[in-house]
Design a protein around this motif. Structure first.
Motif, PDB file in Angstrom:
ATOM      1  N   ILE A   1       0.823  -1.219   0.000  1.00 34.47           N
ATOM      2  CA  ILE A   1       0.000   0.000   0.000  1.00 34.47           C
ATOM      3  C   ILE A   1       0.857   1.269   0.000  1.00 34.47           C
ATOM      4  CG2 ILE A   1      -1.896  -1.160   1.175  1.00 34.47           C
ATOM      5  CD1 ILE A   1      -1.057   0.262   3.739  1.00 34.47           C
ATOM      6  N   PHE A   2       2.184   1.129   0.020  1.00 31.83           N
ATOM      7  CA  PHE A   2       3.108   2.271  -0.058  1.00 31.83           C
ATOM      8  C   PHE A   2       2.789   3.320   1.016  1.00 31.83           C
ATOM      9  CE2 PHE A   2       2.638   0.498  -4.346  1.00 31.83           C
ATOM     10  CZ  PHE A   2       3.949   0.102  -4.568  1.00 31.83           C
ATOM     11  N   GLN A   3       2.549   2.833   2.210  1.00 34.18           N
ATOM     12  CA  GLN A   3       2.276   3.703   3.348  1.00 34.18           C
ATOM     13  C   GLN A   3       3.294   3.424   4.441  1.00 34.18           C
ATOM     14  OE1 GLN A   3      -1.708   3.285   4.834  1.00 34.18           O
ATOM     15  NE2 GLN A   3      -1.612   5.092   6.121  1.00 34.18           N
ATOM     16  N   ARG A   4       3.473   4.379   5.338  1.00 35.15           N
ATOM     17  CA  ARG A   4       4.423   4.212   6.430  1.00 35.15           C
ATOM     18  C   ARG A   4       3.724   4.286   7.774  1.00 35.15           C
ATOM     19  NH1 ARG A   4       9.635   7.961   4.627  1.00 35.15           N
ATOM     20  NH2 ARG A   4       9.920   7.035   2.559  1.00 35.15           N
ATOM     21  N   ILE A   5       4.336   3.609   8.750  1.00 40.25           N
ATOM     22  CA  ILE A   5       3.872   3.701  10.128  1.00 40.25           C
ATOM     23  C   ILE A   5       5.052   4.179  10.970  1.00 40.25           C
ATOM     24  CG2 ILE A   5       4.412   1.277  10.643  1.00 40.25           C
ATOM     25  CD1 ILE A   5       1.933   1.288  12.488  1.00 40.25           C
ATOM     26  N   PHE A   6       4.774   5.057  11.918  1.00 41.65           N
ATOM     27  CA  PHE A   6       5.821   5.643  12.755  1.00 41.65           C
ATOM     28  C   PHE A   6       5.625   5.193  14.198  1.00 41.65           C
ATOM     29  CE2 PHE A   6       5.371   8.395   9.104  1.00 41.65           C
ATOM     30  CZ  PHE A   6       6.688   8.645   8.738  1.00 41.65           C
ATOM     31  N   LEU A   7       6.737   4.822  14.827  1.00 43.61           N
ATOM     32  CA  LEU A   7       6.729   4.362  16.223  1.00 43.61           C
ATOM     33  C   LEU A   7       7.628   5.264  17.057  1.00 43.61           C
ATOM     34  CD1 LEU A   7       6.300   2.253  18.547  1.00 43.61           C
ATOM     35  CD2 LEU A   7       8.266   1.014  17.588  1.00 43.61           C
TER      36      LEU A   7
END
Length: 344
Positions: free
Chosen positions: A168-174
């Motif tokens: 999905i070419f999305q990022r998640i940030f932690l």
């Protein structure tokens, strides 16, 4: 046996070949009444060796190895072969009851090698490009790479890491608030955006768990940590602030290392993630796994959760877990000092 295989596996392979040959002789004797002496001569093995194998009974060591191997396979199956031999050894010893014989790493390494059980963790070289920022507020490097702490909530570190979600070419940030005493993630937050709200959420979660904490908070010089409101909020909670030097990620080494570790755990335990919500759930489950099931060599095989519970239950008798300095670094700095003396 293919060339280049580990020596232990080559030995085990030869032993299996011999056992297969012995079994064949036994079957031919029982079914066709062929002469054992003749079959041993044709196979170029000593009849005494065959007779010895025939009367063989498993030794205590073999029985124990089989028991350990079964548990190794169970652990490897439960976490997609997350552990190598060092952590597998700690996990096995962590399960032992009082009085049971300690399991040594060499035994675990041998059993894993012979049976082809390897860690599935993979390290990838990544290129990061950082944008220069203009900080509102900065702080001195008070931590100064002294990553040892004598009790919980004495020194906290924080940082933000990202992970790309496949397809999905999305990022998640932690963003994580990390206690240097027990390598425990006191608070964390996940978001689609790398912004100030993410940091505020992680810090709020940490304060909910540790409302009386006045720990020093160390971070890099990202814009989320150099804002004046962020500094004032820390001051209101009685917390001091420390920052890494410009371009010196080693100043926040434990935090950087933990972020890489938790991403490896996530990739091994939950490899097939293709949506933001699934990735979010996977990270939460991976952090929970780390807290309760990931043994640490520094803590004598205990998990971060076990160490924190022990320290919380007996705050006046919190055990010390000093960081062992690598011998290579000691030798390196000795050489540097020697060269400096020669130049003077």
């Amino acid at each position: 046996m293919p060339a280049g295989q580990p020596k232990q596996r080559q030995i085990a392979f030869k032993q299996k070949q011999k056992q297969a040959l012995y079994n064949l002789i036994k079957e031919c004797y029982q079914e066709y009444s062929w002469s054992i002496e003749w079959m041993c001569r044709q196979a170029r093995i000593a009849r005494s060796a065959y007779c010895k194998w025939l009367d063989h009974k498993p030794s205590q060591r073999e029985l124990r190895d089989q028991k350990i191997l079964e548990r190794i396979k169970e652990i490897a199956k439960s976490n997609n072969s997350l552990f190598g031999s060092p952590k597998m050894t700690m996990a096995l010893n962590n399960e032992l009851a009082a009085g049971e014989t300690k399991i040594y790493r060499r035994t675990v390494a041998r059993l894993m090698c012979v049976n082809g059980i390897y860690t599935s963790k993979a390290r990838f070289n990544k290129i990061y490009r950082y944008k220069a920022s203009r900080p509102e507020e900065t702080a001195e490097n008070i931590l100064h790479r002294n990553f040892n702490a004598s009790s919980p909530n004495e020194k906290w570190c924080t940082d933000i890491t990202e992970e790309k979600i496949p397809e999905i070419f999305q990022r998640i940030f932690l963003c994580t608030i990390f206690d240097l005493y027990d390598r425990f993630p006191v608070g964390y937050a996940l978001s689609k955006h790398n912004d100030t709200a993410l940091v505020n959420a992680a810090l709020s979660n940490a304060w909910k768990k540790e409302p009386d904490s006045h720990a020093m908070l160390h971070s890099d010089r990202g814009f989320q940590f150099t804002r004046a409101p962020f500094k004032h909020e820390l001051e209101e909670h009685g917390m001091s602030q420390s920052m890494s030097r410009v371009g010196r990620c080693i100043d926040n080494g434990p935090m950087e290392g933990w972020q890489g570790l938790i991403k490896e755990i996530r990739a091994v335990l939950y490899p097939n993630v293709n949506s933001y919500e699934k990735m979010k759930t996977a990270f939460k489950a991976s952090i929970a796994y780390y807290i309760h099931h990931d043994p640490q060599e520094r803590f004598n095989g205990k998990t971060a959760g076990q160490v924190r519970k022990e320290a919380k239950d007996n705050p006046d008798q919190a055990a010390a877990y000093p960081i062992k300095q690598d011998k290579r670094y000691i030798a390196f700095w000795k050489k540097i000092k020697a060269k400096k003396k020669q130049l003077v």
